[in-house]
Write a protein that holds these residues in place. Structure first.
Motif, PDB file in Angstrom:
ATOM      1  N   MET A  97       0.925  -1.099   0.090  1.00 54.54           N
ATOM      2  CA  MET A  97       0.051   0.159   0.215  1.00 54.54           C
ATOM      3  C   MET A  97       0.978   1.368   0.056  1.00 54.54           C
ATOM      4  SD  MET A  97      -3.031  -1.284  -0.072  1.00 54.54           S
ATOM      5  CE  MET A  97      -4.083  -0.140   0.155  1.00 54.54           C
ATOM      6  N   TRP A  98       1.574   1.207  -1.087  1.00 54.57           N
ATOM      7  CA  TRP A  98       2.793   2.539  -1.058  1.00 54.57           C
ATOM      8  C   TRP A  98       2.817   3.121  -2.272  1.00 54.57           C
ATOM      9  CZ3 TRP A  98       5.441   5.312   2.176  1.00 54.57           C
ATOM     10  CH2 TRP A  98       6.611   5.849   1.730  1.00 54.57           C
ATOM     11  N   ARG A  99       2.938   4.447  -2.742  1.00 51.43           N
ATOM     12  CA  ARG A  99       3.402   5.104  -3.672  1.00 51.43           C
ATOM     13  C   ARG A  99       4.569   5.732  -3.592  1.00 51.43           C
ATOM     14  NH1 ARG A  99      -2.340   6.814  -3.232  1.00 51.43           N
ATOM     15  NH2 ARG A  99      -3.804   5.731  -4.765  1.00 51.43           N
ATOM     16  N   ASP A 100       5.513   5.748  -4.364  1.00 51.06           N
ATOM     17  CA  ASP A 100       6.792   6.402  -4.413  1.00 51.06           C
ATOM     18  C   ASP A 100       6.570   7.672  -4.693  1.00 51.06           C
ATOM     19  OD1 ASP A 100       8.533   4.311  -3.769  1.00 51.06           O
ATOM     20  OD2 ASP A 100       8.369   3.630  -5.851  1.00 51.06           O
ATOM     21  N   CYS A 101       7.837   8.475  -4.446  1.00 53.87           N
ATOM     22  CA  CYS A 101       7.543   9.886  -4.743  1.00 53.87           C
ATOM     23  C   CYS A 101       7.374  10.224  -6.345  1.00 53.87           C
ATOM     24  CB  CYS A 101       8.593  10.717  -4.293  1.00 53.87           C
ATOM     25  SG  CYS A 101      10.316  10.118  -4.830  1.00 53.87           S
ATOM     26  N   GLY A 102       6.835  11.212  -6.789  1.00 58.05           N
ATOM     27  CA  GLY A 102       6.627  11.450  -8.171  1.00 58.05           C
ATOM     28  C   GLY A 102       5.071  11.048  -8.609  1.00 58.05           C
ATOM     29  N   ALA A 103       4.471   9.965  -7.798  1.00 59.19           N
ATOM     30  CA  ALA A 103       3.204   9.447  -8.140  1.00 59.19           C
ATOM     31  C   ALA A 103       2.203  10.512  -7.485  1.00 59.19           C
ATOM     32  CB  ALA A 103       2.912   8.260  -7.247  1.00 59.19           C
TER      33      ALA A 103
END
Length: 90
Positions: A13-19
């Motif tokens: 349940m993670w989105r990297d920076c830039g998302a």
């Protein structure tokens, strides 16, 4: 903060920076440029190229803050599994 980020990553349940985050996501910050996060807030909304957050311990109070979506201090986003009301139980 470190444990929270790890739990989001381990659960997928993670989105990297830039998302592009959505309201309700947790946003993790790294103020000092090292590899571990220092602070967390909640995404209030995204408007254009800016992210608005609600953060505690922000100058000694709870405050709304604004950051560019591409701010290098943003590590990534923890995604909550919100119930939409469309699910049915039988």
């Amino acid at each position: 903060v470190d444990k929270g980020m790890t739990k989001f990553k381990d659960s997928g349940m993670w989105r990297d920076c830039g998302a592009t985050p959505i309201p309700g996501d947790y946003v993790f910050f790294d103020w000092d440029g090292r590899t571990d996060p220092d602070h967390v807030g909640a995404v209030l909304c995204v408007e254009g190229d800016f992210l608005y957050t609600i953060e505690g311990n922000s100058g000694g109070k709870v405050a709304v803050q604004r950051y560019p979506k591409n701010d290098p201090r943003i590590v990534g986003y923890g995604v909550l599994n919100w119930k939409t009301g469309e699910e049915t139980t039988e």
